[in-house]
Design an enzyme around this catalytic site. Structure first.
Site, PDB file in Angstrom:
ATOM      1  N   HIS A   1      -3.744  -2.269 -23.883  1.00 61.71           N
ATOM      2  CA  HIS A   1      -4.309  -1.520 -25.021  1.00 61.71           C
ATOM      3  C   HIS A   1      -4.930  -2.470 -26.044  1.00 61.71           C
ATOM      4  O   HIS A   1      -4.581  -2.437 -27.227  1.00 61.71           O
ATOM      5  CB  HIS A   1      -3.252  -0.676 -25.745  1.00 61.71           C
TER       6      HIS A   1
ATOM      7  N   ASP B   1       0.281   4.172 -17.480  1.00 61.17           N
ATOM      8  CA  ASP B   1       1.052   4.109 -18.728  1.00 61.17           C
ATOM      9  C   ASP B   1       2.040   5.256 -18.886  1.00 61.17           C
ATOM     10  O   ASP B   1       3.117   5.242 -18.320  1.00 61.17           O
ATOM     11  CB  ASP B   1       0.040   4.029 -19.902  1.00 61.17           C
TER      12      ASP B   1
HETATM   13 ZN   LIG Z   1       2.773   0.997 -22.742  1.00 57.79          ZN
END
Ligand SMILES: [Zn+2]
Length: 454
Positions: free
Chosen positions: A271, A322
């Site tokens: 991210h 994720d």
């Molecule tokens: Zn994560």
């Protein structure tokens, strides 16, 4: 197998033996592409997917989602983790992932009980309730029962926020001292010797949850076990995280990381959503990987990674599912491209000078980046590489007469799963759309969900 890397998936039967002959032993029915690597997974969150989509005055955010997630995980036991992960990993295999990097941070029991710091007692070692690595072993068992390749990434989590804020009740199951953590890492390293097709890395959770000295210490320890061990970290998922980092360190998170550590090809920045042009160049110059999770980042309202600019700099990326709001590499890659089209109001963004097809370019680069992010000898069909392969069903209508656009059809025109067979490390994990353990695993998962929903 071909002598060089084959990125031209338009030839339906290119997968031949070394002498170039077709043979029953090596020629498959259908088209063969490399298995995808899932660079970022929190397995237990699969049981929570879809539980947080009810409205509350448009004030929901990543942070409110996280509160709900903490409440949910308070119910999850060690055996539940195994049940969820086994079902999830079978789902991953059937959708085309042949290896997963498990960013594993649920370490302790429901009461947050800290397990013995140095658990050398063999009788305790045989009792999963008394091991630092009990939860990690549940992940190893799930990987073994499913047949997926596993890179275990034990997570170091210490604080609730920047400035060593005391952890809160919802985080008690994640917390370890660095000494405990290094013991856990050593225990996991031993487990990799017992379980096939597994290896080890580490994951300092994020700059808000871990301080610099601790990262130095745990990187040093894992490097003493394996000099090429991957190091993953959540880095800039939310704008608030960036703002807090600037307040505390006077730098943006990626910039701070670049300035304080010698990043290299073994680092994977998960991210890296909120990065400026200088940070993009810094990541590329360091050879680190950007771990992008398009469906989760969309679901949580994180923001959009600047994929177009990053690929123009020749940056390396991998994809992850994720939170498992979606378990499908096709959808991750589709959204990677679509987000760029929506921003730019243009089409065909993520092709490259070498590979004009967006689908082919993204699959090829994501598989190679995924292999790098997991320190695994896979990601491409080539002599000497691990045989992690997917067989596409060319009887599916979207693939009829479509050789030139094969992976574009898979990614953008896929109406149903086209992955018929899946091989991991030379063994069949899925044949004719079926995994041998899928019914049992799904039944156990359903029972678990019924319990958690009540
Ligand atoms: Zn994560």
């Amino acid at each position: 197998m071909g002598n060089k890397q084959n990125t031209d998936y338009s030839k339906r039967d290119y997968y031949r033996d070394k002498r170039g002959k077709k043979s029953n032993a090596t020629l498959f029915e259908g088209t063969v592409i490399p298995g995808m690597i899932n660079c970022h997974s929190h397995a237990f969150q699969r049981a929570f997917a879809g539980f947080s989509e009810h409205g509350s005055n448009a004030k929901d955010s990543f942070w409110t989602w996280r509160k709900t997630m903490y409440k949910f995980l308070a119910q999850i036991t060690h055996n539940d983790v195994k049940t969820i992960a086994q079902h999830l990993y079978i789902e991953m295999l059937k959708s085309g992932y042949t290896r997963v990097a498990e960013f594993h941070y649920l370490h302790h029991d429901i009461n947050g009980k800290t397990y013995p710091e140095n658990c050398t007692d063999n009788t305790k070692r045989n009792n999963p309730e008394h091991k630092l690595s009990a939860m990690a072993q549940a992940i190893f068992d799930a990987a073994k029962n499913s047949g997926i390749g596993l890179t275990i990434l034990p997570v170091l989590y210490q604080y609730a926020g920047f400035g060593q804020q005391t952890s809160n009740d919802g985080q008690k199951r994640f917390i370890n001292t660095t000494a405990q953590f290094n013991q856990l890492v050593s225990d996991c390293f031993e487990l990799t010797k017992q379980y096939p097709n597994t290896n080890l890395g580490i994951a300092p959770h994020s700059l808000r949850a871990v301080d610099k000295e601790s990262i130095v210490e745990v990187v040093h320890h894992v490097r003493s076990l394996d000099n090429n061990a991957p190091i993953h970290i959540h880095i800039a998922e939310q704008q608030q995280e960036v703002d807090d980092c600037i307040t505390h360190y006077s730098k943006r998170p990626v910039q701070w990381l670049l300035d304080n550590f010698d990043l290299d090809e073994h680092w994977c920045l998960i991210h890296a959503t909120h990065i400026n042009a200088q940070e993009q160049k810094g990541i590329v110059a360091s050879n680190a990987i950007a771990g992008i999770c398009p469906t989760t980042e969309a679901n949580l309202g994180d923001g959009i990674f600047p994929t177009r600019e990053f690929l123009a700099l020749n940056g390396t990326f991998a994809i992850g599912s994720d939170s498992h709001i979606s378990v499908n590499p096709v959808e991750e890659l589709r959204w990677l491209e679509y987000a760029q089209r929506l921003i730019t109001q243009k089409r065909v963004i993520l092709s490259s000078a070498g590979i004009a097809s967006v689908g082919q370019n993204l699959w090829h680069k994501a598989a190679l980046g995924g292999a790098q992010s997991t320190n695994s000898n896979t990601g491409v069909i080539s002599e000497g590489k691990q045989a992690d392969l997917l067989i596409l069903d060319t009887q599916q209508t979207s693939l009829f007469a479509n050789n030139k656009h094969l992976l574009d059809s898979v990614i953008f025109a896929d109406q149903k799963n086209m992955i018929k067979d899946v091989m991991v490390n030379g063994q069949w994990a899925v044949q004719n759309y079926t995994h041998a353990n899928e019914v049992n695993s799904a039944n156990n998962f359903a029972k678990l969900l019924a319990r958690l929903s009540t």
